[in-house]
Every structure is written in structure tokens, then in C-alpha cells.
Design an enzyme around this catalytic site. Sequence first.
Site, short mmCIF file in Angstrom:
data_model
loop_
_atom_site.label_atom_id
_atom_site.label_comp_id
_atom_site.label_asym_id
_atom_site.label_seq_id
_atom_site.Cartn_x
_atom_site.Cartn_y
_atom_site.Cartn_z
N LEU A 260 -18.88 48.33 2.85
CA LEU A 260 -18.14 49.48 2.33
C LEU A 260 -18.18 50.58 3.39
CD1 LEU A 260 -19.32 49.79 -1.39
CD2 LEU A 260 -16.98 49.35 -0.62
N ASP A 261 -17.04 51.18 3.69
CA ASP A 261 -16.98 52.27 4.64
C ASP A 261 -17.75 53.48 4.11
OD1 ASP A 261 -15.27 50.75 6.21
OD2 ASP A 261 -13.46 51.58 5.30
#
Length: 272
Positions: A37-38
Site C-alpha cells: 500500500l502506498d
Amino acid sequence: MNAIFVANKPIGLSSNQFLSRLKRKYGVKKAGYSGTLDPFASGSLIVAFGSYTRLFQFLKKSPKVYTATMWIGASSDSLDNKNITKVQKILPFAPSSLEIVRQSLLGEIDFIPPRYSAKNINGERAYNLAKRGVNFELKQQKMTVFDMKILHYSHPFLTFEISLSEGGYVRSYAEIFAKKLGFDATLTMLKRESEGKFRFENEKFLNPKDILEIEQNEYFGDVLDIIDGKKLTVLNFKKQEKGIYLLNYDKFISIIEIGDEIKYCLNKVDIC
């Protein structure tokens, strides 16, 4: 310590930074996660400690379900709320126009991953190259949109829930959606609700036997053959058809593949 669970990554941390926090919290050294996940995104992240990190490749993590908000008329190189270069003032859209676009973007669609993504380009992450202004190209790919629901529209912000195949990008989907309306768009919020059946439940530890959706088989030979990783004979198995199978014992599991010969995909993971 062996464990596998779903954590809830907050906004503002990379997945690696969040994992470091979890390692300190639980006092473990060996840990990993599946499905980056960014920092911009939040939500469900599958985390494993110890030998359970070897299970990631066998988990069914599709569809991936996200909630997101797109800002229609805003332009950003990273397709999120950073690097915004331009904001257009546009008139609101009729709900029927949004519905036409929604229906047109179900099923398999072509897309190009965001330049600010974790894609590997000659051994380096795409987002690092993009930050340095390096010119590079990402290949067109396909993703499947299983479902998309418009949850709320308060112009110019459109909040939606989307169900995607593995490898799909919500940022790219939002970009395509907005271009069909004739404008750019960027995401202002992104949260992963679930990956397959994996959803955040207060970091509850999961039993590998319950989460591995692999057909079980029985080995009629000596269990020490499995423990020692010895060569196996197909005649000693209850199911002899080609395929991948789970061997389930009281204190450990193994995964084997029956083909022209039998190979261990994963051997002897201890069950706590």
C-alpha cells in the site's frame, strides 16, 4: 514467533515503515507483508511473522476491494493528492452521465500503471525514477473490474467502492473514468477494505489451515518422508491427479505439486 493476520495501515506511512512498527510491537525480527500500500493509501495489509511469511504466494487475494474518492478536474503526475499541477473548474455532471461511464468500465479493461508506482523498471521502483524526472515507459496491462458502486457525489468529488483483480490500480481506473468525461482526475482518498476474504479484524491471528484454499490430500507413506523432504511416490497418495495439494498434519502443513514427478512447493511449516 509464527503468525499471520490483517493489519490496518494508516495514511502517511509506507508499508515498510508500518511493518517496522509491527515488528517492534510484537517483538519479532522476521516479518513480511503482501500487497504493498502506498503511503497515501490506508487499509488492509496482510502481515506474517516467522515461517508464515512463506504462505503469501498461496493465499487467494482477489478480488481486492477499495473505497476511494476522485477529484474530477484536478491533474497530478502521481494521480493522488500530491504533485497537483492544475485544477479545472467544471460544471457538475448529471447522475446519468456518471452511470454511463460506470457501466462502460466493468469487466476487463486496458490500463497503464501510474508512473508513481512500485513497478520494477530495470531493477528500480518506478516511483523513484519518476521522482528524479527520469524518462521511462510502462507497458499497457489489463485489469478486471468486478464491480464499481458510486457511493456519493459532491461535485467535483466522487466517492466509490471498487472491486478489482490483483494487479489493478485504482488510480489508473480513476484516470480512465475521468477521461471518459473529458477531464483529468486525481484521488484524494484510497482505502483497501479487503483482499479476497482477508479483512482487518483487530489484528486477529489466523490459522493457516483455515485460510489456505488448497485441496487437501492424504499421504499413506511414513510421515517422516514429508518431514525429511524425501522423494515421494504418487502411488502413496489418496488423490493422484495432477495438481497442487495441501498435506495437513497436527503440528505442521506441507504443500506439494503432483505432476510428472512430485515436488514440494512448501515443506513443513510448523503450526503454532
